[in-house]
Write a protein that holds these residues in place. Structure first.
Motif, short mmCIF file in Angstrom:
data_model
loop_
_atom_site.label_atom_id
_atom_site.label_comp_id
_atom_site.label_asym_id
_atom_site.label_seq_id
_atom_site.Cartn_x
_atom_site.Cartn_y
_atom_site.Cartn_z
N GLN A 189 16.16 -27.88 22.36
CA GLN A 189 16.48 -26.52 22.76
C GLN A 189 15.25 -25.62 22.81
N ASN A 190 15.37 -24.58 23.61
CA ASN A 190 14.38 -23.50 23.68
C ASN A 190 12.97 -23.95 24.06
N LEU A 191 12.89 -24.80 25.08
CA LEU A 191 11.57 -25.12 25.63
C LEU A 191 11.21 -24.06 26.67
N GLU A 192 9.96 -23.69 26.70
CA GLU A 192 9.51 -22.62 27.59
C GLU A 192 9.01 -23.18 28.91
N VAL A 193 9.43 -22.55 30.00
CA VAL A 193 8.92 -22.91 31.33
C VAL A 193 7.54 -22.29 31.49
N VAL A 194 6.53 -23.16 31.60
CA VAL A 194 5.14 -22.70 31.66
C VAL A 194 4.69 -22.46 33.10
N ARG A 195 5.15 -23.33 34.00
CA ARG A 195 4.71 -23.19 35.39
C ARG A 195 5.80 -23.72 36.32
N VAL A 196 5.94 -23.09 37.49
CA VAL A 196 6.92 -23.50 38.48
C VAL A 196 6.21 -23.72 39.81
N ASP A 197 6.30 -24.94 40.35
CA ASP A 197 5.74 -25.25 41.67
C ASP A 197 6.91 -25.48 42.61
N ALA A 198 7.37 -24.42 43.26
CA ALA A 198 8.55 -24.50 44.12
C ALA A 198 8.32 -25.39 45.33
N GLU A 199 7.09 -25.40 45.84
CA GLU A 199 6.80 -26.18 47.05
C GLU A 199 6.95 -27.67 46.80
N ASN A 200 6.53 -28.13 45.61
CA ASN A 200 6.60 -29.56 45.28
C ASN A 200 7.74 -29.89 44.33
N VAL A 202 8.32 -28.99 41.16
CA VAL A 202 7.77 -29.44 39.87
C VAL A 202 7.92 -28.31 38.85
N LEU A 203 8.37 -28.70 37.66
CA LEU A 203 8.44 -27.77 36.53
C LEU A 203 7.54 -28.28 35.41
N LEU A 204 6.83 -27.38 34.76
CA LEU A 204 6.05 -27.72 33.57
C LEU A 204 6.70 -27.03 32.38
N LEU A 205 7.11 -27.84 31.39
CA LEU A 205 7.74 -27.31 30.19
C LEU A 205 6.81 -27.50 29.01
#
Length: 227
Positions: A189-200, A202-205
């Motif tokens: 639970q409660n992992l933070e979304v660090v970066r969002v690459d909408a084009e590819n 990709v999510l970085l948690l």
């Protein structure tokens, strides 16, 4: 609108944030998912959104005399499933999951859900099947201590006494013993979304996510978001 998406685990790496602090992250290939069914309280007794993820490969059954290939169905998709996907107007999917949303009516059939439904700073709950490690002893499975390793010792990696003999004349429920380790449904639970690459897509948690590489990951909006 409540948010959720299916993803596969790519692996772990590390990035530097704006303050120059090193942040360990898990890379997830999130979506695109497509809505295959909307369940309502009137028709199904509850509100939910059913989504599909990852197309299935075509399976060629036969060829006609001209040599033209005829695709009978997609690999691993039976006729009822074919009809279900055809009714929704989408291609056959490898994974189909359901999310119970009170606002299910806000979604529409064949709507595409991409990684950009989440934003940097969002808190999410991640669910996956953990790595299976097979049958393991109590030292590896439960972190118990070993016995003396001298030649005269008859106790090395055994789990120890299972219980008293005359009273209670049984093994207490919950006694730590060897057994299957891993391969269980785990939620972090409660992992933070660090970066969002909408084009590819990709999510970085921030932090670790359960499961091996290529594992199916369910990402939902956090139910106990911490400040």
């Amino acid at each position: 609108m409540k948010k959720a998406i299916l993803a596969t685990k790519v692996g772990m790496t590390q990035i530097f944030n704006e303050d120059g602090v090193l942040v360990p992250v898990t890379v997830l290939s999130a979506g695109p998912c497509v809505v295959t069914q909307i369940k309502t309280d009137e028709n199904d007794g509850y509100n939910a959104v059913q989504v599909g993820f990852m197309d299935k490969k075509d399976r060629i059954i036969n060829k006609d005399k001209s040599g033209k290939k005829e695709i009978i169905h997609r690999h691993g998709v039976n006729k009822p499933e074919q009809g279900h996907f055809k009714k929704a107007g989408v291609s056959s999917k490898r994974f189909v999951r359901e999310f119970r949303f009170e606002n299910a009516s806000e979604y529409s059939i064949a709507q595409e859900i991409k990684a950009d439904i989440f934003e940097v700073g969002d808190k999410v709950d991640v669910t996956a099947i953990s790595k299976g490690k097979g049958f393991q002893g109590t030292i590896k499975r439960l972190g118990q201590h070993r016995g003396p390793m001298a030649h005269g010792s008859k106790f090395h990696r055994h789990q120890g006494s299972n219980g008293a003999c005359s009273s209670p004349s049984r093994v207490y429920k919950g006694k730590g013993m060897p057994g299957q380790m891993g391969n269980k449904r785990v939620t972090v639970q409660n992992l933070e979304v660090v970066r969002v690459d909408a084009e590819n897509n990709v999510l970085l948690l921030k932090g670790a996510v359960p499961g091996p590489k290529k594992a199916l990951i369910t990402i939902k909006e956090s139910v106990k978001a911490l400040a």
